[in-house]
Design a protein around this motif. Structure first.
Motif, PDB file in Angstrom:
ATOM      1  N   TYR A   4      -1.033  -8.178 -11.868  1.00 38.10           N
ATOM      2  CA  TYR A   4      -2.330  -7.517 -11.909  1.00 38.10           C
ATOM      3  C   TYR A   4      -2.500  -6.574 -10.742  1.00 38.10           C
ATOM      4  N   ASP A   5      -3.298  -5.540 -11.021  1.00 34.84           N
ATOM      5  CA  ASP A   5      -3.677  -4.553 -10.023  1.00 34.84           C
ATOM      6  C   ASP A   5      -4.991  -5.055  -9.440  1.00 34.84           C
ATOM      7  N   HIS A  51      -2.886  -7.736  -4.809  1.00 34.22           N
ATOM      8  CA  HIS A  51      -2.213  -7.566  -6.090  1.00 34.22           C
ATOM      9  C   HIS A  51      -1.297  -8.743  -6.419  1.00 34.22           C
ATOM     10  N   GLY A  52      -0.972  -8.875  -7.699  1.00 30.99           N
ATOM     11  CA  GLY A  52      -0.013  -9.882  -8.137  1.00 30.99           C
ATOM     12  C   GLY A  52       1.146  -9.213  -8.848  1.00 30.99           C
ATOM     13  N   ILE A  53       2.362  -9.520  -8.444  1.00 29.85           N
ATOM     14  CA  ILE A  53       3.539  -8.960  -9.123  1.00 29.85           C
ATOM     15  C   ILE A  53       4.030  -9.956 -10.174  1.00 29.85           C
ATOM     16  N   ASP A  81      -5.637  -3.761 -16.450  1.00 28.79           N
ATOM     17  CA  ASP A  81      -5.176  -4.039 -15.079  1.00 28.79           C
ATOM     18  C   ASP A  81      -4.614  -5.451 -14.905  1.00 28.79           C
ATOM     19  N   GLU A 113       2.125  10.330   5.573  1.00 28.20           N
ATOM     20  CA  GLU A 113       0.928  11.079   5.193  1.00 28.20           C
ATOM     21  C   GLU A 113       0.058  10.292   4.208  1.00 28.20           C
ATOM     22  N   LEU A 114      -1.231  10.530   4.281  1.00 24.05           N
ATOM     23  CA  LEU A 114      -2.196   9.898   3.382  1.00 24.05           C
ATOM     24  C   LEU A 114      -1.977  10.421   1.972  1.00 24.05           C
ATOM     25  N   ASP A 115      -1.754   9.512   1.037  1.00 24.16           N
ATOM     26  CA  ASP A 115      -1.483   9.897  -0.343  1.00 24.16           C
ATOM     27  C   ASP A 115      -2.566   9.277  -1.230  1.00 24.16           C
ATOM     28  N   VAL A 116      -3.372  10.135  -1.850  1.00 24.01           N
ATOM     29  CA  VAL A 116      -4.534   9.668  -2.605  1.00 24.01           C
ATOM     30  C   VAL A 116      -4.143   8.735  -3.756  1.00 24.01           C
ATOM     31  N   PHE A 117      -2.940   8.883  -4.275  1.00 19.40           N
ATOM     32  CA  PHE A 117      -2.517   8.086  -5.434  1.00 19.40           C
ATOM     33  C   PHE A 117      -2.100   6.670  -5.051  1.00 19.40           C
ATOM     34  N   ARG A 119      -3.661   4.985  -2.409  1.00 26.41           N
ATOM     35  CA  ARG A 119      -4.650   4.441  -1.470  1.00 26.41           C
ATOM     36  C   ARG A 119      -5.018   2.985  -1.752  1.00 26.41           C
ATOM     37  N   ASN A 120      -4.882   2.540  -3.012  1.00 20.98           N
ATOM     38  CA  ASN A 120      -5.205   1.148  -3.336  1.00 20.98           C
ATOM     39  C   ASN A 120      -3.992   0.228  -3.298  1.00 20.98           C
ATOM     40  N   TYR A 121      -2.816   0.779  -3.000  1.00 17.97           N
ATOM     41  CA  TYR A 121      -1.577   0.014  -3.163  1.00 17.97           C
ATOM     42  C   TYR A 121      -0.747  -0.118  -1.890  1.00 17.97           C
ATOM     43  N   TYR A 232       0.769  -8.120  -1.745  1.00 20.51           N
ATOM     44  CA  TYR A 232       1.225  -8.493  -3.091  1.00 20.51           C
ATOM     45  C   TYR A 232       1.776  -9.912  -3.063  1.00 20.51           C
TER      46      TYR A 232
END
Lengths: 253, 253
Positions: A4-5, A51-53, A81, A113-117, A119-121, A232
């Motif tokens: 899960y995300d 998160h759960g892998i 999710d 660098e900060l990567d918007v994609f 940011r939650n991971y 995770y």
């Protein structure tokens, strides 16, 4: 086994008026069983954003759905999710939580660098880290210790002795993974360990401090709790042989 | 230059009662200018779920904030799924939309296992793809054509002639990127091109079909529209020299 995300959840555990992984799982299980509710048991809880892998969840069912069809049946009822990765029939005495002999967690961070994609991971840290100092500090935490200092005091758990089998600091350019394998982990333990190792990596603490922090048996002695979104739960072990094989396989060169 | 994660937006364009990138940008701009609203102009719109890697946005401002401080000032006011990457002062006749001479889009997909953490960022396709057939079909689309067949008819745009400078099918194991560089792209054009190339890759259409589809000048002749969440606007070019250099640099071997 579910993935899960954690971004969209208030945590794993079912709670009123908040979206939880357990809540969604049990809603899907209730639907498939045409029941009002359906109980499930996980290897443990995770906090908001974590998160759960591959997280094991067990439940009883009287349904005669062939085991290989269960993942698709549940995924059709689950939000996107949470994914059921696989299902297997276990013996009646299997228990996802009490049967676990060890768990593995990964903490992912970047000093790039900060990567918007992502940011939650991935936790983004604008700092230089000393890999060698972090690994040396991590090594001092291996073995059996009272981890009171390295966990949140907000818990009913009394026995705070756990065994760490591996703590690896893995670097690939600006991308870092901290890998923890242990007999069990106290509330927020991976995040406090990570936060403290990061302070060592930044030169804010000495390598040997991690040992003194252990001895203090006081949460205030350790570093900041690292954010949940870098964490995770990656694997749970139910037998010593599988654990030993995994530790051998993943041993850091 | 902004980056954004399209997952949480109904698209780029400002619209009532829906979260949009432009809406959030202009709210931040209004705040910084202590105004009720503040206009901005982007290189173009993107659909719901589509992402931006480097999307230019221009606006006028009477403020005397040094240009290097603008990104941090705006980022403090923006939600965390939009990031201002850089700011520069442009001449009065610069126009983010009309000044663009070319754009680059990337379409990301995987034929590998379903991964819950990438579900909003990569299109997952459970199929075998023929890379060579896809690249040969892509090559037939290069140059100047009427792309009516390869775009949504829901548009006021009359001139549907565009020039494709590069369409590359890039494979790395199960991970695929389709890269499109063109003078401009019609509504949903990259997604229809992608959907059609995927049908070629799966053997549902012949390589030469893409040419016949062009000639039909009819949307119904082309393949399915690929989902928005695999699509990224990656770059916009405002001068021919930069475009030529980029095409040379990225030319597929």
């Amino acid at each position: 086994m579910i993935s899960y995300d954690g971004s969209g959840f208030s945590g794993y555990q079912r709670q009123p008026n908040a979206r939880s992984v357990q809540g969604e799982m049990e809603q899907a299980l209730a639907k498939i069983h045409k029941a009002d509710s359906w109980r499930s048991t996980s290897s443990g809880r995770t906090d908001a954003g974590v998160h759960g892998i591959l997280q094991p969840v067990h439940f009883d069912s009287p349904l005669s759905i062939p085991i290989e069809r269960w993942p698709r049946a549940l995924n059709a009822l689950l939000p996107d999710d949470i994914i059921v990765r696989s299902c297997e029939i276990v013996s009646h005495d299997f228990h996802a939580r009490y049967g676990a002999v060890a768990k593995e967690y990964l903490y992912k961070l970047t000093t790039g660098e900060l990567d918007v994609f992502r940011r939650n991971y991935v936790y983004q840290l604008d700092a230089e880290l000393n890999e060698d100092a972090m690994q040396r500090a991590a090594n001092l935490l291996l073995g059996t210790h009272d981890f009171s200092s390295y966990s949140s005091p907000k818990t009913d758990v009394v026995d705070k002795v756990r065994t760490m089998y591996a703590i690896d600091v893995i670097r690939d350019g600006d991308e870092w993974t901290l890998r923890f394998v242990g007999s069990g982990f106290l509330y927020q333990m991976v995040r406090v360990l990570t936060g403290t190792l990061l302070e060592v990596g930044r030169g804010m603490r000495e390598v040997e401090d991690v040992k003194m922090i252990l001895e203090a048996q006081d949460r205030a002695a350790a570093g900041k709790t690292a954010p949940g979104h870098g964490l995770y739960l990656s694997q749970v072990f139910y037998d010593e042989k599988a654990l030993t094989a995994h530790l051998k396989e993943t041993r850091k060169k």
